[in-house]
Scaffold this motif. Structure first.
Motif, short mmCIF file in Angstrom:
data_model
loop_
_atom_site.label_atom_id
_atom_site.label_comp_id
_atom_site.label_asym_id
_atom_site.label_seq_id
_atom_site.Cartn_x
_atom_site.Cartn_y
_atom_site.Cartn_z
N HIS A 1 0.82 -1.20 0.00
CA HIS A 1 0.00 0.00 0.00
C HIS A 1 0.86 1.26 0.00
CE1 HIS A 1 -3.92 1.98 1.16
NE2 HIS A 1 -3.06 2.95 1.38
N GLY A 2 0.78 2.02 -1.10
CA GLY A 2 1.51 3.27 -1.22
C GLY A 2 2.80 3.18 -2.01
N ILE A 3 3.26 1.96 -2.31
CA ILE A 3 4.47 1.81 -3.12
C ILE A 3 4.15 2.23 -4.56
CG2 ILE A 3 6.08 0.14 -4.11
CD1 ILE A 3 6.71 0.68 -1.23
N TRP B 1 2.99 -5.34 -12.09
CA TRP B 1 2.66 -6.75 -11.88
C TRP B 1 2.71 -7.13 -10.41
CZ3 TRP B 1 0.62 -8.52 -16.13
CH2 TRP B 1 1.07 -8.06 -17.38
N ALA B 2 3.41 -6.34 -9.61
CA ALA B 2 3.57 -6.66 -8.18
C ALA B 2 2.60 -5.87 -7.30
CB ALA B 2 5.01 -6.37 -7.74
N ASP B 3 1.72 -5.07 -7.89
CA ASP B 3 0.86 -4.21 -7.07
C ASP B 3 -0.12 -5.00 -6.23
OD1 ASP B 3 0.10 -1.54 -6.26
OD2 ASP B 3 -1.73 -1.83 -7.42
N GLY B 4 -0.74 -6.04 -6.80
CA GLY B 4 -1.44 -7.00 -5.96
C GLY B 4 -2.95 -7.08 -5.97
N PRO B 5 -3.74 -6.05 -6.31
CA PRO B 5 -5.19 -6.23 -6.19
C PRO B 5 -5.71 -7.32 -7.13
CG PRO B 5 -4.69 -4.19 -7.35
CD PRO B 5 -3.41 -4.69 -6.78
N PRO C 1 -8.73 4.49 7.45
CA PRO C 1 -8.25 3.20 6.94
C PRO C 1 -7.36 3.40 5.71
CG PRO C 1 -10.55 3.00 7.53
CD PRO C 1 -10.20 4.45 7.67
N GLY C 2 -6.18 2.79 5.74
CA GLY C 2 -5.23 2.90 4.64
C GLY C 2 -4.15 3.93 4.86
N GLN C 3 -4.38 4.90 5.76
CA GLN C 3 -3.41 5.97 5.96
C GLN C 3 -2.34 5.58 6.97
OE1 GLN C 3 -5.86 9.37 7.09
NE2 GLN C 3 -5.99 10.05 4.97
N THR C 4 -1.19 6.26 6.86
CA THR C 4 -0.14 6.15 7.87
C THR C 4 0.24 7.56 8.32
OG1 THR C 4 1.74 6.27 6.33
CG2 THR C 4 0.78 4.10 6.72
N PRO D 1 -12.49 7.17 2.82
CA PRO D 1 -11.06 7.22 2.49
C PRO D 1 -10.83 6.70 1.09
CG PRO D 1 -11.52 5.34 3.91
CD PRO D 1 -12.82 6.04 3.70
N ILE D 2 -10.34 7.56 0.20
CA ILE D 2 -10.12 7.19 -1.20
C ILE D 2 -8.63 6.97 -1.43
CG2 ILE D 2 -10.35 7.91 -3.60
CD1 ILE D 2 -13.01 7.27 -2.27
N HIS D 3 -8.29 5.82 -1.98
CA HIS D 3 -6.90 5.42 -2.21
C HIS D 3 -6.65 5.24 -3.70
CE1 HIS D 3 -3.09 3.38 -2.03
NE2 HIS D 3 -3.57 2.18 -2.28
N ILE D 4 -5.53 5.78 -4.19
CA ILE D 4 -5.11 5.55 -5.56
C ILE D 4 -3.84 4.70 -5.54
CG2 ILE D 4 -4.35 6.59 -7.73
CD1 ILE D 4 -5.94 9.03 -7.14
N HIS D 5 -3.88 3.60 -6.26
CA HIS D 5 -2.71 2.73 -6.35
C HIS D 5 -1.68 3.35 -7.29
CE1 HIS D 5 -4.49 -1.29 -4.85
NE2 HIS D 5 -5.32 -0.32 -4.50
N GLY D 6 -0.40 3.18 -6.94
CA GLY D 6 0.68 3.52 -7.85
C GLY D 6 1.12 4.97 -7.85
N PHE D 7 0.46 5.83 -7.08
CA PHE D 7 0.79 7.26 -7.13
C PHE D 7 0.57 7.92 -5.78
CE2 PHE D 7 -0.71 6.00 -11.31
CZ PHE D 7 0.28 6.49 -12.14
N ASN D 8 1.35 8.95 -5.51
CA ASN D 8 0.97 9.96 -4.54
C ASN D 8 0.26 11.08 -5.30
OD1 ASN D 8 2.05 8.71 -2.30
ND2 ASN D 8 4.00 9.82 -2.40
N PHE D 9 -0.59 11.80 -4.61
CA PHE D 9 -1.26 12.93 -5.23
C PHE D 9 -1.18 14.14 -4.31
CE2 PHE D 9 -4.44 9.98 -3.39
CZ PHE D 9 -4.92 10.76 -2.33
N PHE D 10 -1.18 15.31 -4.91
CA PHE D 10 -1.25 16.56 -4.16
C PHE D 10 -2.69 16.81 -3.74
CE2 PHE D 10 2.38 17.01 -7.02
CZ PHE D 10 3.37 17.50 -6.18
#
Length: 561
Positions: A83-85, A92-96, A257-260, A463-472
């Motif tokens: 989560h967050g990488i 291929w390694a992201d996992g969902p 949920p999902g945050q650190t 809580p909205i999560h986007i895989h593969g990216f950070n966002f501003f």
């Protein structure tokens, strides 16, 4: 006239060797299996990794390649998400499951391999199949490269604070319509002394006076946002979602949920014992768990038998939650800082919330008027392609049709008063078709999204999560987003960056990111039954025009459908 002095070639060679030497390969083996654990007076079977709950903490440095061998000895299909990488060219390694891979079947194995680049701080890993995330999860610490400093004074010690939920029975016995509220919260897998049979099941942090400790707080909950406090101690937030922040002093942390959240705890109080505590921040009208989990901060030399307890916020204290979420800012001179792009190539308005669906024949449904509870984004209720022959990422790579379509809308089909609770049971708005639609984006385009909560059925904080990216995070607020009124609030100077945002109850948030990683990337609500109900979609990001911007082939051991 000045002269340009060139460094000897050996200097550049030495620098290159030094950079390579600072990175390495870090390997773990994860045995996923059922185990019996005693909590709240009962023995319960759970699925866990390496017989640990929470699972193992992964420790790496920025620049390392992480290799995790997963051996599925459980009776369930499983995938793991980091989560967050960023997963730069390693989607291929992201996992969902069914998005970037098919599940790892029982008695099968798969090895995740990816490089960690441009990230430092606290992330986590978790199962991304069914409700297994409840017990299959753990912390992921990314330390700076060797001889590189943190963006804050180096702490004396670093401690994971993993917040979790506990249910009366195995979560795999639930379906997405019957997931009930949890019966307890936990810190590092321990419920604490306010619960039955739990006097000796409480996390204890032993500290030395006059030191600074880095608490790496992770919310692994399936459902609940949390308040976190330590009695008589101020906390300084220094990072969120593995991104450095301007140091922010507070007596309470709010985490979805999902945050650190990384905080510094200074042991500057009189020698004694102090409770750390976590309680729910709740915005839904349905029943919820209003209990408190707590652990102990025990000073060296303490003889106290009556620890001090912090005063926790009320469960519906939106004012405190909103203040915490909105006052965080990015640390501009931090490592890995990126300037927010000024120009935008693609604008989207995503309205999302709960919905209804017709009750399948011969089933009992619990929604209004015998309907089934559902969820959607822009009136499209997302369905994973679990009955198809391949994952969505394989379809992208091999240019296969029939797995998903590329017509996810840029805005909802109907504009209405999104946050007006008088519309919450308007049946003309509540039904959304099931689909597997994605939004196609050009490589390296800049995307701006207005995330608009709705009040349909229940005006929740999602809580909205986007895989593969950070966002501003440019801005957030309450009510319906109004471009004329709200764009003046945008922070382009030092906006916080996240991978998961708690969009306010009955409110909105505006985010912006660079689509610089080709592949298929999920965007979804990180409340688990909302994901299974359909509150998600995905981005298909095209390959670039060079090998360094093109998704490589799948690994040979990628699970098949």
């Amino acid at each position: 006239m000045g002269h340009l002095t060139l460094a000897p070639a050996w200097v550049f060679i030495l620098l290159a060797v030094s950079s390579v030497a600072s990175a390495g390969i870090v390997e773990y083996t994860f045995n996923v299996a059922n185990m019996t654990i005693h909590r709240l007076c009962n023995n319960q079977v759970i699925t866990a990794v390496n017989d640990q709950f929470p699972g193992p903490t992964i420790r790496v440095r920025e620049g390392d390649t992480l290799v995790v061998h997963v051996l599925n000895k459980s009776p369930y299909n499983i995938t793991l998400h980091w989560h967050g990488i960023f997963q730069l060219l390693s989607g291929w390694a992201d996992g969902p499951e069914y998005v970037t891979q098919c599940p790892i079947r029982p008695n099968h194995n798969f090895t995740y391999r990816f490089k960690i680049e441009g990230q430092e701080g606290t992330l986590w890993w978790h199962a991304h199949a069914s409700f297994l995330r409840a017990t299959v999860h753990g912390a992921l610490f990314i330390h700076p490269r060797r001889n590189h400093p943190y963006a804050f004074p180096k702490p004396y010690d670093q401690v994971p604070i993993v917040l979790g939920e506990w249910w009366k029975s195995n979560v795999m016995e639930f379906n997405d319509q019957t997931l009930t509220p949890s019966v307890a919260f936990m810190i590092n897998g321990l419920p604490g002394d306010l619960y039955n049979c739990s006097q000796d099941q409480m996390f204890k942090l032993k500290v030395k006076p006059g030191r600074t400790y880095l608490l790496r707080i992770i919310n692994t909950n399936l459902i609940s946002q949390m308040f976190f406090k330590v009695a008589n101690h101020r906390l300084t937030v220094v990072a969120i979602d593995a991104v450095y922040t301007t140091p922010y002093a507070t007596n309470v942390v709010v985490i979805a949920p999902g945050q650190t959240t990384d905080v510094l705890l200074k042991t500057n109080q009189p020698i004694g014992s102090y409770y750390m505590a976590a309680s729910i921040y709740n915005t839904i009208l349905a029943a919820f768990d209003n209990t408190i989990t707590r652990g102990l901060v025990v000073y060296e030399g303490s003889k106290s038998t009556t620890p001090l307890m912090p005063i926790m916020p009320l469960s519906n204290d939106t004012k405190t939650a909103n203040q915490f979420y909105t006052e965080l800012t990015g640390l501009v001179d931090r490592p890995h800082w990126r300037q927010c792009p000024n120009e935008v190539d693609e604008k989207m308005f995503i309205a999302y919330g709960l919905n209804l669906a017709p009750c399948p024949q011969n089933e009992t449904c619990f929604g209004p008027q015998q309907t089934r509870v559902s969820a959607s984004m822009n009136n499209e209720s997302f369905v994973l392609p679990s009955q198809k022959k391949m994952s969505m990422l394989e379809a992208f790579y091999y240019n296969e049709s029939g797995i998903y379509t590329k017509d996810f809308p840029n805005k909802p089909p109907l504009e209405f008063d999104y946050t007006n609770t008088n519309n919450s049971l308007d049946f003309s708005l509540l039904f959304a078709p099931k689909s597997t639609k994605v939004k196609k984006l050009k490589y390296n385009s800049t995307v701006e999204i207005v995330l608009q909560n709705t009040a349909l059925l229940d005006p929740e904080n999602h809580p909205i999560h986007i895989h593969g990216f950070n966002f501003f995070v440019l801005a957030q607020g309450f009510g319906n987003f109004n471009a004329t009124r709200d764009r003046v609030k945008f922070n382009f100077v030092n906006p916080q960056m996240r991978n998961t945002i708690a969009v306010p109850q009955g409110g909105w948030a505006v985010i912006r990111f660079k689509a610089n990683n080709p592949g298929i990337w999920l965007i979804h609500c990180h409340v688990d039954n909302h994901l299974s109900w359909g509150m998600s979609t995905a981005f298909e990001i095209e390959n670039g025009h060079t090998p360094s911007s093109t998704l490589p082939p799948p690994p040979p051991d990628l699970p098949t459908c």
